[in-house]
Every structure is written in C-alpha cells, then in structure tokens.
Design a protein around this motif. Structure first.
Motif, PDB file in Angstrom:
ATOM      1  N   GLN A  40      37.234  78.627 -11.278  1.00 13.31           N
ATOM      2  CA  GLN A  40      36.912  80.092 -11.548  1.00 13.31           C
ATOM      3  C   GLN A  40      36.075  80.566 -10.559  1.00 13.31           C
ATOM      4  OE1 GLN A  40      36.142  81.136 -15.726  1.00 13.31           O
ATOM      5  NE2 GLN A  40      37.617  79.774 -16.300  1.00 13.31           N
ATOM      6  N   GLY A  41      35.167  79.622  -9.582  1.00 12.80           N
ATOM      7  CA  GLY A  41      34.334  80.196  -8.715  1.00 12.80           C
ATOM      8  C   GLY A  41      32.833  80.278  -9.010  1.00 12.80           C
ATOM      9  N   PHE A  42      32.705  79.802 -10.149  1.00 13.81           N
ATOM     10  CA  PHE A  42      31.309  80.129 -10.681  1.00 13.81           C
ATOM     11  C   PHE A  42      30.207  78.967 -10.141  1.00 13.81           C
ATOM     12  CE2 PHE A  42      33.271  82.766 -13.532  1.00 13.81           C
ATOM     13  CZ  PHE A  42      32.306  83.589 -13.836  1.00 13.81           C
ATOM     14  N   ILE A  43      31.000  77.767  -9.717  1.00 13.42           N
ATOM     15  CA  ILE A  43      30.090  76.541  -9.184  1.00 13.42           C
ATOM     16  C   ILE A  43      30.813  76.018  -8.225  1.00 13.42           C
ATOM     17  CG2 ILE A  43      28.929  76.176 -11.492  1.00 13.42           C
ATOM     18  CD1 ILE A  43      30.679  73.587 -11.685  1.00 13.42           C
ATOM     19  N   TYR A  44      30.276  75.118  -7.320  1.00  9.75           N
ATOM     20  CA  TYR A  44      30.786  74.378  -6.321  1.00  9.75           C
ATOM     21  C   TYR A  44      30.169  73.077  -6.315  1.00  9.75           C
ATOM     22  CZ  TYR A  44      26.424  75.130  -3.282  1.00  9.75           C
ATOM     23  OH  TYR A  44      25.232  75.131  -2.952  1.00  9.75           O
ATOM     24  N   SER A  45      31.008  71.870  -6.012  1.00 12.38           N
ATOM     25  CA  SER A  45      30.732  70.478  -6.029  1.00 12.38           C
ATOM     26  C   SER A  45      30.463  69.996  -4.654  1.00 12.38           C
ATOM     27  CB  SER A  45      31.580  69.689  -6.848  1.00 12.38           C
ATOM     28  OG  SER A  45      31.702  70.303  -8.044  1.00 12.38           O
ATOM     29  N   ILE A  46      29.655  69.041  -4.297  1.00 11.25           N
ATOM     30  CA  ILE A  46      29.502  68.284  -3.304  1.00 11.25           C
ATOM     31  C   ILE A  46      29.424  67.086  -3.528  1.00 11.25           C
ATOM     32  CG2 ILE A  46      27.600  67.765  -1.346  1.00 11.25           C
ATOM     33  CD1 ILE A  46      26.333  70.714  -1.464  1.00 11.25           C
ATOM     34  N   LYS A  47      30.345  66.110  -3.137  1.00  7.26           N
ATOM     35  CA  LYS A  47      30.586  64.668  -3.469  1.00  7.26           C
ATOM     36  C   LYS A  47      29.308  64.074  -3.336  1.00  7.26           C
ATOM     37  CE  LYS A  47      34.285  61.485  -2.800  1.00  7.26           C
ATOM     38  NZ  LYS A  47      35.353  61.763  -4.077  1.00  7.26           N
ATOM     39  N   GLY A  48      28.905  63.365  -3.990  1.00  3.46           N
ATOM     40  CA  GLY A  48      27.572  62.608  -4.129  1.00  3.46           C
ATOM     41  C   GLY A  48      26.521  63.089  -4.252  1.00  3.46           C
ATOM     42  N   LYS A  49      26.487  64.352  -4.458  1.00  5.00           N
ATOM     43  CA  LYS A  49      25.437  65.395  -4.826  1.00  5.00           C
ATOM     44  C   LYS A  49      25.207  66.062  -6.094  1.00  5.00           C
ATOM     45  CE  LYS A  49      23.706  65.554  -0.527  1.00  5.00           C
ATOM     46  NZ  LYS A  49      22.350  65.336   0.242  1.00  5.00           N
ATOM     47  N   GLY A  50      26.584  66.520  -6.405  1.00 11.14           N
ATOM     48  CA  GLY A  50      26.374  67.068  -7.858  1.00 11.14           C
ATOM     49  C   GLY A  50      27.265  68.453  -7.690  1.00 11.14           C
TER      50      GLY A  50
ATOM     51  N   VAL B 228      25.503  76.112  -8.555  1.00  9.14           N
ATOM     52  CA  VAL B 228      25.982  77.502  -8.895  1.00  9.14           C
ATOM     53  C   VAL B 228      26.287  78.252  -7.503  1.00  9.14           C
ATOM     54  CG1 VAL B 228      24.972  79.706  -9.771  1.00  9.14           C
ATOM     55  CG2 VAL B 228      24.221  77.724 -10.926  1.00  9.14           C
ATOM     56  N   ASN B 229      27.438  78.740  -7.693  1.00 12.66           N
ATOM     57  CA  ASN B 229      28.085  79.434  -6.530  1.00 12.66           C
ATOM     58  C   ASN B 229      27.306  80.636  -6.062  1.00 12.66           C
ATOM     59  OD1 ASN B 229      29.644  80.322  -4.434  1.00 12.66           O
ATOM     60  ND2 ASN B 229      31.639  80.144  -5.202  1.00 12.66           N
ATOM     61  N   PRO B 230      26.621  80.684  -4.835  1.00  9.22           N
ATOM     62  CA  PRO B 230      25.959  81.880  -4.462  1.00  9.22           C
ATOM     63  C   PRO B 230      27.000  83.085  -4.211  1.00  9.22           C
ATOM     64  CG  PRO B 230      25.726  80.441  -2.607  1.00  9.22           C
ATOM     65  CD  PRO B 230      26.508  79.658  -3.908  1.00  9.22           C
ATOM     66  N   ASN B 231      28.132  82.735  -3.830  1.00  7.30           N
ATOM     67  CA  ASN B 231      28.945  83.680  -3.378  1.00  7.30           C
ATOM     68  C   ASN B 231      29.897  84.405  -4.402  1.00  7.30           C
ATOM     69  OD1 ASN B 231      28.536  83.300  -0.532  1.00  7.30           O
ATOM     70  ND2 ASN B 231      29.835  81.551  -0.316  1.00  7.30           N
ATOM     71  N   ASN B 232      29.547  83.790  -5.584  1.00 12.67           N
ATOM     72  CA  ASN B 232      30.414  84.080  -6.822  1.00 12.67           C
ATOM     73  C   ASN B 232      29.980  85.645  -7.062  1.00 12.67           C
ATOM     74  OD1 ASN B 232      31.566  84.346  -9.176  1.00 12.67           O
ATOM     75  ND2 ASN B 232      29.797  83.790 -10.570  1.00 12.67           N
ATOM     76  N   GLN B 233      30.872  86.252  -6.557  1.00 10.68           N
ATOM     77  CA  GLN B 233      30.794  87.890  -6.828  1.00 10.68           C
ATOM     78  C   GLN B 233      31.586  88.423  -8.207  1.00 10.68           C
ATOM     79  OE1 GLN B 233      28.964  89.989  -4.838  1.00 10.68           O
ATOM     80  NE2 GLN B 233      28.675  88.158  -3.438  1.00 10.68           N
ATOM     81  N   ILE B 234      30.408  88.601  -9.159  1.00  8.91           N
ATOM     82  CA  ILE B 234      30.904  89.045 -10.493  1.00  8.91           C
ATOM     83  C   ILE B 234      31.598  90.146 -10.552  1.00  8.91           C
ATOM     84  CG2 ILE B 234      30.059  89.718 -12.930  1.00  8.91           C
ATOM     85  CD1 ILE B 234      29.647  86.720 -11.851  1.00  8.91           C
ATOM     86  N   LYS B 235      31.413  90.964  -9.482  1.00  6.89           N
ATOM     87  CA  LYS B 235      32.005  92.392  -9.277  1.00  6.89           C
ATOM     88  C   LYS B 235      33.267  92.140  -8.644  1.00  6.89           C
ATOM     89  CE  LYS B 235      28.212  94.929 -10.432  1.00  6.89           C
ATOM     90  NZ  LYS B 235      27.265  96.021 -10.212  1.00  6.89           N
TER      91      LYS B 235
ATOM     92  N   MET C  76      27.949  78.292 -19.823  1.00  7.23           N
ATOM     93  CA  MET C  76      27.407  78.194 -18.344  1.00  7.23           C
ATOM     94  C   MET C  76      27.732  79.504 -17.600  1.00  7.23           C
ATOM     95  SD  MET C  76      26.261  75.228 -17.900  1.00  7.23           S
ATOM     96  CE  MET C  76      26.426  74.082 -16.492  1.00  7.23           C
ATOM     97  N   LYS C  77      28.704  80.172 -17.995  1.00  7.72           N
ATOM     98  CA  LYS C  77      28.979  81.270 -17.201  1.00  7.72           C
ATOM     99  C   LYS C  77      28.151  82.524 -17.774  1.00  7.72           C
ATOM    100  CE  LYS C  77      33.511  82.702 -17.517  1.00  7.72           C
ATOM    101  NZ  LYS C  77      35.234  82.501 -17.738  1.00  7.72           N
ATOM    102  N   GLU C  78      27.769  82.372 -18.968  1.00  9.47           N
ATOM    103  CA  GLU C  78      26.645  83.372 -19.405  1.00  9.47           C
ATOM    104  C   GLU C  78      25.364  83.192 -18.836  1.00  9.47           C
ATOM    105  OE1 GLU C  78      24.368  83.906 -23.842  1.00  9.47           O
ATOM    106  OE2 GLU C  78      26.472  83.540 -23.749  1.00  9.47           O
ATOM    107  N   LEU C  79      24.925  81.992 -18.437  1.00  3.96           N
ATOM    108  CA  LEU C  79      23.746  81.569 -18.038  1.00  3.96           C
ATOM    109  C   LEU C  79      23.779  81.975 -16.307  1.00  3.96           C
ATOM    110  CD1 LEU C  79      23.184  77.855 -19.209  1.00  3.96           C
ATOM    111  CD2 LEU C  79      21.888  79.939 -19.867  1.00  3.96           C
ATOM    112  N   ILE C  80      25.002  81.998 -15.806  1.00  7.71           N
ATOM    113  CA  ILE C  80      25.102  82.313 -14.710  1.00  7.71           C
ATOM    114  C   ILE C  80      24.921  83.668 -14.209  1.00  7.71           C
ATOM    115  CG2 ILE C  80      26.604  82.264 -12.351  1.00  7.71           C
ATOM    116  CD1 ILE C  80      27.576  79.304 -13.375  1.00  7.71           C
ATOM    117  N   MET C  81      25.894  84.537 -15.056  1.00  4.68           N
ATOM    118  CA  MET C  81      25.720  85.775 -14.849  1.00  4.68           C
ATOM    119  C   MET C  81      24.401  86.610 -15.440  1.00  4.68           C
ATOM    120  SD  MET C  81      29.673  87.107 -16.484  1.00  4.68           S
ATOM    121  CE  MET C  81      30.226  85.661 -17.437  1.00  4.68           C
ATOM    122  N   ASN C  82      23.494  86.000 -16.306  1.00 11.85           N
ATOM    123  CA  ASN C  82      22.506  86.510 -16.616  1.00 11.85           C
ATOM    124  C   ASN C  82      21.413  85.839 -15.818  1.00 11.85           C
ATOM    125  OD1 ASN C  82      23.250  88.139 -18.940  1.00 11.85           O
ATOM    126  ND2 ASN C  82      23.229  86.492 -20.185  1.00 11.85           N
ATOM    127  N   GLU C  83      21.719  85.287 -14.331  1.00  7.61           N
ATOM    128  CA  GLU C  83      20.761  84.839 -13.704  1.00  7.61           C
ATOM    129  C   GLU C  83      19.832  83.962 -14.058  1.00  7.61           C
ATOM    130  OE1 GLU C  83      19.678  87.941 -11.115  1.00  7.61           O
ATOM    131  OE2 GLU C  83      21.479  88.281 -10.512  1.00  7.61           O
TER     132      GLU C  83
END
Length: 129
Positions: free
Chosen positions: A62-72, A75-82, A20-27
């Motif tokens: 680790q900050g790669f994703i966020y959850s919303i109760k009842g929604k799922g 991918v965290n848009p604020n995830n700054q890989i750098k 999942m991290k790979e998929l997120i980092m590679n956009e």
C-alpha cells in the motif's frame, strides 16, 4: 505500542495494518523511522511472527512502509496520503458506506455530525464557517 482485539472478527493482520496506518497518518511514526522488527513486535503482542510479516507486506504494497534487506522496515517518507488514487478509493468506499447508512435509515444529519466530530477529534480540517 498498541493493542489488538483477539476476539474481533477482523483478522489480526488487518487490525495491525489499520493501527500502523493510523500511527503513520497521525505522524506518530515519522518518515524514515524504523518499525519494530517482526520478532520484537511478535513477542510484544504475543502473536505469530508470520502475522506481523503479512501485515508489513500489506503496508509495503500500500506504500506506507519500505523494507531494506538486512536492516528492517521503515515509514515511507514518499507516502503521500493525498495521493489522488488513494483519495478516489477512499471516496468510493465512503460513498458506498454512506448510501448503505442512509438506506438503513440513519439520518443524513447524524452522518454529518459524526464526520464533524471525527474531524474535531483528529484536530484537522479547515473551517469554512
């Protein structure tokens, strides 16, 4: 979506986190994109839903994703890989591995070539030639 190696010594949830991290980092997974539900992914991969939940929890910590109760989970848009803290952790881990490789007799030139090959395969990096 991807395959997991059931025979690997690495726990399934860790494999899932890494993929999942790979998929997120590679956009491949875009910011704010919804991840498959725990049930859907568990069915697709034929693994226990608790394993998926554990992986999602780790990704959230680790900050790669966020959850919303009842929604799922998304991918965290604020995830700054750098992010400086993460970069420092990666550098420390890499330094340890490089020292171990050098100690085991792997030539520095082989390690440099490996990094260059990985950089080319990813399509990233800037040329300093």
């Amino acid at each position: 979506m991807f395959e997991l190696d059931i025979r690997s010594r690495k726990p399934i949830y860790e494999q899932l986190v890494d993929k999942m991290k790979e998929l997120i980092m590679n956009e491949i997974l875009k910011p704010d994109e919804q991840l498959p539900s725990v049930r859907t992914l568990a069915t697709e991969l034929s693994i226990n839903p608790n394993t998926i939940q554990k992986a999602y929890r780790e990704l959230e910590i680790q900050g790669f994703i966020y959850s919303i109760k009842g929604k799922g989970s998304f991918v965290n848009p604020n995830n700054q890989i750098k992010d400086l803290e993460k970069i420092e952790d990666v550098r420390k881990g890499l330094e340890k591995l490089v020292l171990e490789a050098l100690y085991m007799g792997i030539p520095a030139s082989d390690l440099i070539k490996l990094i260059q090959d990985l950089d080319k395969a990813k399509g990233g990096g800037e040329s300093n030639d």
